[in-house]
Design an enzyme around this catalytic site. Structure first.
Site, mmCIF file in Angstrom:
data_model
loop_
_atom_site.group_PDB
_atom_site.id
_atom_site.type_symbol
_atom_site.label_atom_id
_atom_site.label_comp_id
_atom_site.label_asym_id
_atom_site.label_seq_id
_atom_site.Cartn_x
_atom_site.Cartn_y
_atom_site.Cartn_z
ATOM 1 N N ASP A 23 -0.113 5.207 1.032
ATOM 2 C CA ASP A 23 -0.254 6.029 2.089
ATOM 3 C C ASP A 23 -0.182 5.282 3.486
ATOM 4 O OD1 ASP A 23 -0.691 8.623 0.766
ATOM 5 O OD2 ASP A 23 -2.331 7.271 -0.188
ATOM 6 N N ASP A 40 0.787 -1.178 -0.004
ATOM 7 C CA ASP A 40 0.198 0.237 0.002
ATOM 8 C C ASP A 40 0.965 1.275 -0.055
ATOM 9 O OD1 ASP A 40 -2.355 1.579 0.263
ATOM 10 O OD2 ASP A 40 -1.765 1.469 2.535
#
Length: 221
Positions: free
Chosen positions: A11, A9
């Protein structure tokens, strides 16, 4: 289990941008009269920004409602933060280097729009790091729907069962599990005690121990 790819991922995993997202959301939503608190915007961590805007419109409706404009106002603030002071999270550079050295394909699967992805890659000098990058920006559903992870596995040409996903949000973790991937959760320290992380295959304090965890529990390559 044989692991052939690691999918990150962005953020909250690659870059410490979650505080920027939360600050931007508070600023924009409260300008619209919603009177949100920091604990309110924590509820939507991991969701695509248009979903976040829709989430609050359903609960605290305002007029005139323009999802696209509100989302753009928020993301503009986030891009400015990334460009000025974005930093890689602890251990992530070493984890990326280790993944490459050990022959794993490296993917990025994020809810963020492409121009935020580009800002992060430029700021952290990661433009040539990932073998595949997928965004949920134009998908029918963002996380916790698994499509962005399934698309990344497909782009890497790796069966999802042979991928491990690195996530910091519960919504992202649900998406990765639904994609039938192995999972590592690296939640923010203040949330690390919550029982929801039990659905992850592994929970780590930071990215420094990704390599030892994979080495201990999985066959690589």
């Amino acid at each position: 289990m044989n692991i052939k790819a690691i999918i990150f991922d962005m953020d909250g995993v690659i870059i410490d941008s979650e505080p920027a997202w939360q600050a931007a959301e508070l600023a924009v939503f409260n300008q619209l009269g919603l009177h949100l608190q920091p604990t309110d915007v924590e509820q939507t961590i991991g969701l695509r920004i248009d979903q976040v805007v829709d989430y609050w419109q359903q609960r605290k409706p305002w007029q005139p409602y323009n999802n696209q404009q509100t989302a753009q106002d928020i993301t503009a603030k986030v891009v400015a933060y990334i460009s000025e002071q974005g930093q890689a999270l602890t251990g992530i550079e070493q984890a990326l280097k280790w993944s490459k050295e050990n022959g794993l394909k490296i993917g990025l699967a994020t809810s963020s729009p492409r121009y935020i992805i580009d800002a992060v890659l430029e700021k952290l000098q990661l433009n040539n790091t990932f073998n595949a990058i997928t965004s949920a920006e134009h998908l029918p559903y963002g996380k916790p729907h698994p499509e962005v992870y399934l698309n990344c596995a497909s782009a890497l040409n790796v069966n999802p069962q042979h991928c491990i996903a690195i996530e910091d949000s519960f919504n992202g973790l649900v998406a990765a599990r639904a994609a039938n991937m192995q999972t590592i959760a690296i939640p923010e320290a203040r949330f690390a005690h919550e029982s929801t992380w039990s659905i992850a295959h592994h929970q780590l304090k930071d990215a420094n121990t990704i390599s030892s965890t994979l080495t201990a529990y999985y066959h690589l390559g």
